[in-house]
Design a protein around this motif. Sequence first.
Motif, PDB file in Angstrom:
ATOM      1  N   GLU A 101      43.639  24.840  54.006  1.00 62.48           N
ATOM      2  CA  GLU A 101      43.909  24.215  52.632  1.00 62.48           C
ATOM      3  C   GLU A 101      43.831  25.188  51.421  1.00 62.48           C
ATOM      4  OE1 GLU A 101      41.273  20.792  50.213  1.00 62.48           O
ATOM      5  OE2 GLU A 101      40.638  21.721  51.977  1.00 62.48           O
ATOM      6  N   VAL A 102      42.590  25.765  51.568  1.00 57.37           N
ATOM      7  CA  VAL A 102      42.141  26.814  50.642  1.00 57.37           C
ATOM      8  C   VAL A 102      43.122  27.915  50.297  1.00 57.37           C
ATOM      9  CG1 VAL A 102      40.559  28.744  49.899  1.00 57.37           C
ATOM     10  CG2 VAL A 102      39.425  26.233  50.778  1.00 57.37           C
ATOM     11  N   LEU A 103      43.808  28.574  51.500  1.00 56.27           N
ATOM     12  CA  LEU A 103      44.871  29.256  51.454  1.00 56.27           C
ATOM     13  C   LEU A 103      46.004  28.865  50.576  1.00 56.27           C
ATOM     14  CD1 LEU A 103      45.756  32.260  52.249  1.00 56.27           C
ATOM     15  CD2 LEU A 103      46.577  31.122  54.412  1.00 56.27           C
ATOM     16  N   GLY A 104      46.247  27.659  51.018  1.00 54.10           N
ATOM     17  CA  GLY A 104      47.491  26.970  49.935  1.00 54.10           C
ATOM     18  C   GLY A 104      47.119  26.933  48.704  1.00 54.10           C
ATOM     19  N   PHE A 105      45.962  26.451  48.267  1.00 59.52           N
ATOM     20  CA  PHE A 105      45.639  26.673  46.814  1.00 59.52           C
ATOM     21  C   PHE A 105      45.733  28.260  46.341  1.00 59.52           C
ATOM     22  CE2 PHE A 105      43.111  22.841  47.668  1.00 59.52           C
ATOM     23  CZ  PHE A 105      43.923  21.888  47.080  1.00 59.52           C
ATOM     24  N   VAL A 106      45.223  28.966  46.825  1.00 63.83           N
ATOM     25  CA  VAL A 106      45.059  30.568  46.525  1.00 63.83           C
ATOM     26  C   VAL A 106      46.572  30.869  46.179  1.00 63.83           C
ATOM     27  CG1 VAL A 106      44.535  32.640  46.806  1.00 63.83           C
ATOM     28  CG2 VAL A 106      42.727  30.668  47.137  1.00 63.83           C
ATOM     29  N   THR A 107      47.435  30.392  47.354  1.00 60.88           N
ATOM     30  CA  THR A 107      48.769  30.877  47.292  1.00 60.88           C
ATOM     31  C   THR A 107      49.362  30.491  46.155  1.00 60.88           C
ATOM     32  OG1 THR A 107      48.893  31.113  49.806  1.00 60.88           O
ATOM     33  CG2 THR A 107      50.970  30.938  48.698  1.00 60.88           C
ATOM     34  N   GLU A 108      49.237  29.214  45.790  1.00 60.41           N
ATOM     35  CA  GLU A 108      49.892  28.516  44.522  1.00 60.41           C
ATOM     36  C   GLU A 108      49.512  29.362  43.496  1.00 60.41           C
ATOM     37  OE1 GLU A 108      50.273  24.306  44.179  1.00 60.41           O
ATOM     38  OE2 GLU A 108      49.801  23.804  46.233  1.00 60.41           O
ATOM     39  N   PHE A 109      48.411  29.739  43.177  1.00 54.22           N
ATOM     40  CA  PHE A 109      47.599  30.312  42.073  1.00 54.22           C
ATOM     41  C   PHE A 109      48.518  31.618  42.060  1.00 54.22           C
ATOM     42  CE2 PHE A 109      43.866  27.691  41.761  1.00 54.22           C
ATOM     43  CZ  PHE A 109      43.909  27.343  40.384  1.00 54.22           C
ATOM     44  N   ARG A 110      48.604  32.559  43.277  1.00 58.73           N
ATOM     45  CA  ARG A 110      49.177  33.591  43.428  1.00 58.73           C
ATOM     46  C   ARG A 110      50.714  33.699  42.819  1.00 58.73           C
ATOM     47  NH1 ARG A 110      51.125  36.660  47.700  1.00 58.73           N
ATOM     48  NH2 ARG A 110      52.443  34.745  47.990  1.00 58.73           N
ATOM     49  N   ASP A 111      51.469  32.682  43.329  1.00 58.02           N
ATOM     50  CA  ASP A 111      52.837  32.474  43.045  1.00 58.02           C
ATOM     51  C   ASP A 111      52.958  32.167  41.463  1.00 58.02           C
ATOM     52  OD1 ASP A 111      53.139  33.030  45.656  1.00 58.02           O
ATOM     53  OD2 ASP A 111      53.884  31.104  46.178  1.00 58.02           O
ATOM     54  N   THR A 112      52.330  31.362  41.302  1.00 58.42           N
ATOM     55  CA  THR A 112      52.339  31.131  39.605  1.00 58.42           C
ATOM     56  C   THR A 112      52.059  32.272  38.679  1.00 58.42           C
ATOM     57  OG1 THR A 112      51.625  28.838  40.214  1.00 58.42           O
ATOM     58  CG2 THR A 112      51.485  29.520  37.790  1.00 58.42           C
ATOM     59  N   TRP A 113      50.907  32.987  39.269  1.00 56.68           N
ATOM     60  CA  TRP A 113      50.450  34.144  38.310  1.00 56.68           C
ATOM     61  C   TRP A 113      51.640  35.165  38.339  1.00 56.68           C
ATOM     62  CZ3 TRP A 113      47.247  34.191  34.501  1.00 56.68           C
ATOM     63  CH2 TRP A 113      47.137  35.322  34.077  1.00 56.68           C
ATOM     64  N   LYS A 114      52.137  35.404  39.719  1.00 56.54           N
ATOM     65  CA  LYS A 114      53.325  36.091  39.612  1.00 56.54           C
ATOM     66  C   LYS A 114      54.524  36.038  38.690  1.00 56.54           C
ATOM     67  CE  LYS A 114      55.212  38.741  43.654  1.00 56.54           C
ATOM     68  NZ  LYS A 114      55.337  38.270  45.176  1.00 56.54           N
ATOM     69  N   GLN A 115      54.638  34.563  38.793  1.00 61.97           N
ATOM     70  CA  GLN A 115      55.860  34.059  37.849  1.00 61.97           C
ATOM     71  C   GLN A 115      55.456  34.641  36.382  1.00 61.97           C
ATOM     72  OE1 GLN A 115      58.991  33.072  38.542  1.00 61.97           O
ATOM     73  NE2 GLN A 115      58.377  33.839  40.655  1.00 61.97           N
ATOM     74  N   VAL A 116      54.377  34.282  35.890  1.00 64.35           N
ATOM     75  CA  VAL A 116      53.898  34.289  34.514  1.00 64.35           C
ATOM     76  C   VAL A 116      54.148  35.922  34.218  1.00 64.35           C
ATOM     77  CG1 VAL A 116      51.740  34.655  33.204  1.00 64.35           C
ATOM     78  CG2 VAL A 116      52.362  32.662  34.345  1.00 64.35           C
ATOM     79  N   ILE A 117      53.476  36.869  35.156  1.00 63.96           N
ATOM     80  CA  ILE A 117      53.888  38.398  35.047  1.00 63.96           C
ATOM     81  C   ILE A 117      55.129  38.606  34.906  1.00 63.96           C
ATOM     82  CG2 ILE A 117      53.593  40.573  35.955  1.00 63.96           C
ATOM     83  CD1 ILE A 117      51.084  39.474  37.256  1.00 63.96           C
ATOM     84  N   LEU A 118      56.118  38.198  35.801  1.00 67.55           N
ATOM     85  CA  LEU A 118      57.459  38.403  35.719  1.00 67.55           C
ATOM     86  C   LEU A 118      58.064  37.796  34.217  1.00 67.55           C
ATOM     87  CD1 LEU A 118      58.814  37.554  39.179  1.00 67.55           C
ATOM     88  CD2 LEU A 118      58.566  39.988  38.175  1.00 67.55           C
ATOM     89  N   LYS A 119      57.643  36.599  33.869  1.00 63.54           N
ATOM     90  CA  LYS A 119      58.309  36.003  32.576  1.00 63.54           C
ATOM     91  C   LYS A 119      57.938  37.023  31.402  1.00 63.54           C
ATOM     92  CE  LYS A 119      58.748  31.870  30.284  1.00 63.54           C
ATOM     93  NZ  LYS A 119      58.484  30.633  30.187  1.00 63.54           N
ATOM     94  N   THR A 120      56.477  37.508  31.398  1.00 66.89           N
ATOM     95  CA  THR A 120      55.871  38.214  30.400  1.00 66.89           C
ATOM     96  C   THR A 120      56.816  39.536  30.338  1.00 66.89           C
ATOM     97  OG1 THR A 120      53.913  37.229  30.738  1.00 66.89           O
ATOM     98  CG2 THR A 120      54.023  39.451  29.492  1.00 66.89           C
ATOM     99  N   ARG A 121      56.849  40.216  31.542  1.00 62.59           N
ATOM    100  CA  ARG A 121      57.929  41.586  31.399  1.00 62.59           C
ATOM    101  C   ARG A 121      59.304  41.309  30.919  1.00 62.59           C
ATOM    102  NH1 ARG A 121      55.982  43.579  37.484  1.00 62.59           N
ATOM    103  NH2 ARG A 121      53.953  44.255  36.909  1.00 62.59           N
ATOM    104  N   GLN A 122      59.696  40.273  31.445  1.00 60.12           N
ATOM    105  CA  GLN A 122      61.138  39.968  30.723  1.00 60.12           C
ATOM    106  C   GLN A 122      61.251  39.797  29.296  1.00 60.12           C
ATOM    107  OE1 GLN A 122      63.941  40.054  32.643  1.00 60.12           O
ATOM    108  NE2 GLN A 122      64.849  40.047  30.597  1.00 60.12           N
ATOM    109  N   GLN A 123      60.214  38.986  28.828  1.00 60.09           N
ATOM    110  CA  GLN A 123      60.009  38.829  27.292  1.00 60.09           C
ATOM    111  C   GLN A 123      59.911  40.169  26.440  1.00 60.09           C
ATOM    112  OE1 GLN A 123      56.929  35.795  26.982  1.00 60.09           O
ATOM    113  NE2 GLN A 123      58.217  34.253  27.245  1.00 60.09           N
ATOM    114  N   GLN A 124      58.921  41.148  27.208  1.00 61.93           N
ATOM    115  CA  GLN A 124      58.726  42.358  26.674  1.00 61.93           C
ATOM    116  C   GLN A 124      59.905  43.073  26.668  1.00 61.93           C
ATOM    117  OE1 GLN A 124      55.318  43.549  29.023  1.00 61.93           O
ATOM    118  NE2 GLN A 124      53.684  42.594  27.583  1.00 61.93           N
ATOM    119  N   TYR A 125      60.756  43.143  27.702  1.00 63.14           N
ATOM    120  CA  TYR A 125      61.767  43.923  27.955  1.00 63.14           C
ATOM    121  C   TYR A 125      63.043  43.273  26.686  1.00 63.14           C
ATOM    122  CZ  TYR A 125      66.319  45.618  29.649  1.00 63.14           C
ATOM    123  OH  TYR A 125      67.376  46.334  29.831  1.00 63.14           O
ATOM    124  N   ASP A 126      63.097  42.173  26.689  1.00 67.87           N
ATOM    125  CA  ASP A 126      63.968  41.528  25.787  1.00 67.87           C
ATOM    126  C   ASP A 126      63.884  41.904  24.374  1.00 67.87           C
ATOM    127  OD1 ASP A 126      65.397  40.318  27.861  1.00 67.87           O
ATOM    128  OD2 ASP A 126      64.437  38.319  27.463  1.00 67.87           O
TER     129      ASP A 126
END
Length: 131
Positions: A101-126
Motif C-alpha cells: 500500500e505504502v509503495l503505491g503511494f510513494v510511486t504515485e508521488f514519484r511519478d507526479t514529481w517526475k512529471q513536474v520536473i519534465l514540465k518545468t524543463r520543457q517550460q525552461q526550454y521553451d
Amino acid sequence: MNKAYQTYQNNAVNTASGGELTLMLYNGCMKFIKQAIRDMSAKNYEAKNTNIQKAQNIIQELMITLDPKVEISNQIMPLYDYIHFRLKEANVQNDPVILEEVLGFVTEFRDTWKQVILKTRQQQYDQGARV
C-alpha cells in the motif's frame, strides 16, 4: 569499479537540482520498501527492519523539506504522515500488504514529481528558445 560507481553517485547527488534530489529520495524510498518486502518473505527480519527504517528516514526528510508557506505542502504533509505511520505498522506487524500500500503511494508521488520536473524543463526550454 565499485569506487568509480560511488564517485558517479556522489557527483549525481552533488550536481542535482532540488527537484532531482526529491526524485532521488522517492526512488530510494521505493527501493527500500521493495527490499523490505523481499526481506519479509525471506524471514530476514533484521534486514526488513533496517530497510523500513531507511524508508521512514526518507519520508521524514521529505516532511522536513516541505515549505509550509506553499499551499500544496498543507495537503502533502498529512499524506507523508500517513505513509510514515503505515511504515511503522508494517514493521511491527510484519505485514507486506501494508508495505505494498505504502509503495503505491510513494510511486504515485514519484511519478507526479517526475512529471513536474519534465514540465518545468520543457517550460525552461521553451523560454530559452524564445530569447
